[in-house]
Write a protein that holds these residues in place. Structure first.
Motif, PDB file in Angstrom:
ATOM      1  N   VAL A   1       0.857  -1.186   0.000  1.00 21.85           N
ATOM      2  CA  VAL A   1       0.000   0.000   0.000  1.00 21.85           C
ATOM      3  C   VAL A   1       0.892   1.235   0.000  1.00 21.85           C
ATOM      4  CG1 VAL A   1      -1.899  -1.157   1.200  1.00 21.85           C
ATOM      5  CG2 VAL A   1      -0.163   0.056   2.519  1.00 21.85           C
ATOM      6  N   LEU A   2       0.325   2.357  -0.402  1.00 22.34           N
ATOM      7  CA  LEU A   2       1.099   3.590  -0.496  1.00 22.34           C
ATOM      8  C   LEU A   2       0.907   4.460   0.736  1.00 22.34           C
ATOM      9  CD1 LEU A   2       0.415   4.550  -4.228  1.00 22.34           C
ATOM     10  CD2 LEU A   2       2.122   2.984  -3.282  1.00 22.34           C
TER      11      LEU A   2
ATOM     12  N   THR B   1      -7.505   5.509   4.256  1.00 24.60           N
ATOM     13  CA  THR B   1      -7.303   4.982   5.603  1.00 24.60           C
ATOM     14  C   THR B   1      -7.553   3.488   5.760  1.00 24.60           C
ATOM     15  OG1 THR B   1      -9.574   5.543   6.208  1.00 24.60           O
ATOM     16  CG2 THR B   1      -7.890   7.202   6.643  1.00 24.60           C
ATOM     17  N   THR B   2      -8.384   2.871   4.922  1.00 30.49           N
ATOM     18  CA  THR B   2      -8.770   1.476   5.200  1.00 30.49           C
ATOM     19  C   THR B   2      -7.946   0.435   4.446  1.00 30.49           C
ATOM     20  OG1 THR B   2     -10.468   1.410   3.473  1.00 30.49           O
ATOM     21  CG2 THR B   2     -11.149   2.187   5.657  1.00 30.49           C
ATOM     22  N   TYR B   3      -7.112   0.842   3.487  1.00 23.90           N
ATOM     23  CA  TYR B   3      -6.376  -0.169   2.715  1.00 23.90           C
ATOM     24  C   TYR B   3      -5.512  -1.056   3.618  1.00 23.90           C
ATOM     25  CZ  TYR B   3      -7.458   2.625  -1.483  1.00 23.90           C
ATOM     26  OH  TYR B   3      -8.082   3.316  -2.493  1.00 23.90           O
ATOM     27  N   LYS B   4      -4.710  -0.431   4.483  1.00 24.74           N
ATOM     28  CA  LYS B   4      -3.829  -1.214   5.351  1.00 24.74           C
ATOM     29  C   LYS B   4      -4.628  -2.031   6.369  1.00 24.74           C
ATOM     30  CE  LYS B   4       0.170  -0.952   8.424  1.00 24.74           C
ATOM     31  NZ  LYS B   4       1.148  -0.063   9.111  1.00 24.74           N
ATOM     32  N   PRO B   5      -5.612  -1.442   7.092  1.00 21.82           N
ATOM     33  CA  PRO B   5      -6.395  -2.260   8.021  1.00 21.82           C
ATOM     34  C   PRO B   5      -7.123  -3.422   7.350  1.00 21.82           C
ATOM     35  CG  PRO B   5      -6.692   0.063   8.524  1.00 21.82           C
ATOM     36  CD  PRO B   5      -5.934  -0.012   7.231  1.00 21.82           C
ATOM     37  N   GLN B   6      -7.657  -3.182   6.136  1.00 25.61           N
ATOM     38  CA  GLN B   6      -8.329  -4.275   5.428  1.00 25.61           C
ATOM     39  C   GLN B   6      -7.347  -5.392   5.108  1.00 25.61           C
ATOM     40  OE1 GLN B   6      -9.967  -1.974   2.195  1.00 25.61           O
ATOM     41  NE2 GLN B   6     -12.022  -1.995   3.053  1.00 25.61           N
ATOM     42  N   SER B   7      -6.123  -5.016   4.736  1.00 22.32           N
ATOM     43  CA  SER B   7      -5.089  -6.019   4.456  1.00 22.32           C
ATOM     44  C   SER B   7      -4.779  -6.822   5.709  1.00 22.32           C
ATOM     45  CB  SER B   7      -3.817  -5.334   3.952  1.00 22.32           C
ATOM     46  OG  SER B   7      -4.058  -4.587   2.786  1.00 22.32           O
ATOM     47  N   GLN B   8      -4.667  -6.118   6.839  1.00 23.35           N
ATOM     48  CA  GLN B   8      -4.359  -6.798   8.095  1.00 23.35           C
ATOM     49  C   GLN B   8      -5.500  -7.705   8.545  1.00 23.35           C
ATOM     50  OE1 GLN B   8      -3.492  -3.130  10.187  1.00 23.35           O
ATOM     51  NE2 GLN B   8      -1.302  -3.559  10.194  1.00 23.35           N
TER      52      GLN B   8
ATOM     53  N   HIS C   1      -2.821 -10.230   6.103  1.00 28.20           N
ATOM     54  CA  HIS C   1      -1.597  -9.792   5.433  1.00 28.20           C
ATOM     55  C   HIS C   1      -0.855  -8.768   6.286  1.00 28.20           C
ATOM     56  CE1 HIS C   1      -2.957 -11.662   1.691  1.00 28.20           C
ATOM     57  NE2 HIS C   1      -4.131 -11.088   1.888  1.00 28.20           N
ATOM     58  N   LYS C   2       0.462  -8.775   6.193  1.00 25.84           N
ATOM     59  CA  LYS C   2       1.270  -7.705   6.761  1.00 25.84           C
ATOM     60  C   LYS C   2       1.576  -6.738   5.618  1.00 25.84           C
ATOM     61  CE  LYS C   2       5.614  -6.609   9.079  1.00 25.84           C
ATOM     62  NZ  LYS C   2       6.903  -7.138   9.620  1.00 25.84           N
ATOM     63  N   ALA C   3       0.846  -5.640   5.579  1.00 32.17           N
ATOM     64  CA  ALA C   3       0.958  -4.717   4.449  1.00 32.17           C
ATOM     65  C   ALA C   3       2.319  -4.034   4.433  1.00 32.17           C
ATOM     66  CB  ALA C   3      -0.151  -3.673   4.513  1.00 32.17           C
ATOM     67  N   ILE C   4       2.945  -4.006   3.279  1.00 31.40           N
ATOM     68  CA  ILE C   4       4.214  -3.303   3.080  1.00 31.40           C
ATOM     69  C   ILE C   4       3.890  -1.897   2.599  1.00 31.40           C
ATOM     70  CG2 ILE C   4       6.371  -3.261   1.769  1.00 31.40           C
ATOM     71  CD1 ILE C   4       5.944  -6.371   1.443  1.00 31.40           C
TER      72      ILE C   4
ATOM     73  N   ILE D   1      -2.001  -1.906  -4.033  1.00 30.89           N
ATOM     74  CA  ILE D   1      -3.244  -1.131  -4.071  1.00 30.89           C
ATOM     75  C   ILE D   1      -2.901   0.329  -4.317  1.00 30.89           C
ATOM     76  CG2 ILE D   1      -5.343  -0.491  -2.829  1.00 30.89           C
ATOM     77  CD1 ILE D   1      -4.924  -2.954  -1.057  1.00 30.89           C
ATOM     78  N   MET D   2      -3.456   0.898  -5.361  1.00 31.41           N
ATOM     79  CA  MET D   2      -3.248   2.319  -5.632  1.00 31.41           C
ATOM     80  C   MET D   2      -4.584   2.976  -5.953  1.00 31.41           C
ATOM     81  SD  MET D   2      -1.398   2.174  -9.408  1.00 31.41           S
ATOM     82  CE  MET D   2      -1.407   3.950  -9.668  1.00 31.41           C
ATOM     83  N   CYS D   3      -4.687   4.253  -5.638  1.00 33.94           N
ATOM     84  CA  CYS D   3      -5.921   5.005  -5.851  1.00 33.94           C
ATOM     85  C   CYS D   3      -5.647   6.088  -6.880  1.00 33.94           C
ATOM     86  CB  CYS D   3      -6.376   5.628  -4.526  1.00 33.94           C
ATOM     87  SG  CYS D   3      -8.010   6.393  -4.564  1.00 33.94           S
ATOM     88  N   ASN D   4      -6.404   6.096  -7.961  1.00 32.30           N
ATOM     89  CA  ASN D   4      -6.177   7.037  -9.055  1.00 32.30           C
ATOM     90  C   ASN D   4      -7.515   7.427  -9.696  1.00 32.30           C
ATOM     91  OD1 ASN D   4      -4.982   8.517 -11.205  1.00 32.30           O
ATOM     92  ND2 ASN D   4      -5.016   6.691 -12.507  1.00 32.30           N
TER      93      ASN D   4
END
Length: 328
Positions: free
Chosen positions: A11-12, A17-24, A28-31, A64-67
């Motif tokens: 994730v970037l 705000t939710t990309y990393k928590p959703q991964s966890q 997943h351990k988000a990088i 995951i990127m947002c554009n």
């Protein structure tokens, strides 16, 4: 999608705000890849190369990127995406491209990574943003043929979570996606108003030294108040959250600190600013009365987006007060 994916997730920073928590939550351990303001908060090929080199990644990789982006308001142009597609292809990285704000591109010229990297892109979007359908959530993914097995796995997993979108929302979406003249007119004026408000906000904040990357779509920008650090340090304010609390208490303007919610450092003085605190219906009527020729000016913002204008002026005055106190 994250629940059925078996591999590494990137994730970037900054990011929604939710990309990393959703991964966890999906195990997943988000990088986290830290983008830079000098790059207008865009991901670059060198950053991708760096994260691959510095981490022992599994053969299965998802980014995951947002554009256009939330929280920064930045977008990727064709040459950016063409360069990124080469490094994604080189390192076998699947891209989940969140393009929920695509139809709110101010110039109406959104570019998707799916155009340059079709075999490895999952496009995610929906109606809640551009159609002003907040709360009426209907979203969807588009998968390439190469990722058809993942699509099947996601559909199967989703079937254990929900059944379908509510019938009224389905009917509304069918009507919206006919892309009638009425819908196109709505989006045209919507983009036009948001562009005018973004320009006003950008000009007013940069006029007092706040560093801001001009938004290209949607209704967010990501100002950096680093210019105030000496003055804030003198007050014992050392984190973004403390600064936002001070702004709320002293200027009655609500902002969200870049860190940690948007994955910036806690002591970062970036904030997410949402510039839609005005009556959109009245602004839409006023824009239509003016016709579609040419952009809307600051006078339009002052007259028809007054609550937003007053908030930006209050924030600007607060910045000036901090700078004045430092000089004293």
């Amino acid at each position: 999608m994250l629940c059925v994916f078996n591999g590494d997730v990137m994730v970037l920073s900054p990011s929604w705000t939710t990309y990393k928590p959703q991964s966890q939550l999906a195990g997943h351990k988000a990088i986290v890849i830290h983008t830079k303001q000098e790059d207008e908060w865009r991901l670059t090929p060198s950053l991708v190369e760096q994260v691959v080199m510095e981490n022992k990644l599994s053969p299965h990789r998802l980014l995951i990127m947002c554009n256009p982006d939330n929280p920064t308001g930045t977008s990727y142009q064709a040459h950016h995406l063409n360069q990124l597609s080469e490094v994604f292809r080189k390192h076998n990285i699947i891209v989940l491209s969140d393009e929920i704000y695509a139809r709110l591109s101010f110039e109406g010229k959104h570019e998707s990574i799916a155009k340059f990297y079709p075999e490895g892109t999952i496009l995610s979007t929906g109606i809640s943003k551009w159609a002003s359908a907040g709360g009426w959530r209907l979203g969807y993914h588009i998968y390439p043929d190469k990722l058809s097995e993942m699509r099947k796995a996601v559909a199967s997993g989703a079937s254990h979570t929900y059944s379908c979108a509510p019938a009224p929302v389905q009917h509304a979406a069918l009507w919206l996606y006919k892309w009638t003249d009425e819908v196109q007119d709505y989006v045209l004026h919507e983009r036009r108003i948001l562009h005018a408000v973004a320009l006003y906000t950008f000009r007013e904040l940069t006029s007092v030294g706040v560093k801001v990357v001009m938004s290209t779509a949607g209704y967010y920008m990501f100002p950096n108040f680093e210019i105030l650090r000496p003055a804030l340090n003198a007050r014992g304010i050392t984190t973004g959250n403390q600064m936002c609390d001070a702004i709320m208490n002293e200027a009655s303007v609500a902002l969200m600190a870049g860190g940690p919610a948007f994955l910036r450092p806690v002591d970062d003085l970036t904030v997410r600013l949402c510039y839609i605190n005005f009556d959109g219906g009245k602004a839409m009527q006023a824009s239509r009365k003016r016709g579609t020729e040419g952009p809307l000016d600051d006078d339009f913002v002052v007259e028809h987006c007054r609550t937003l204008m007053e908030a930006i002026q209050a924030l600007k005055k607060w910045v000036e007060t901090q700078l004045d106190s430092e000089r004293e």
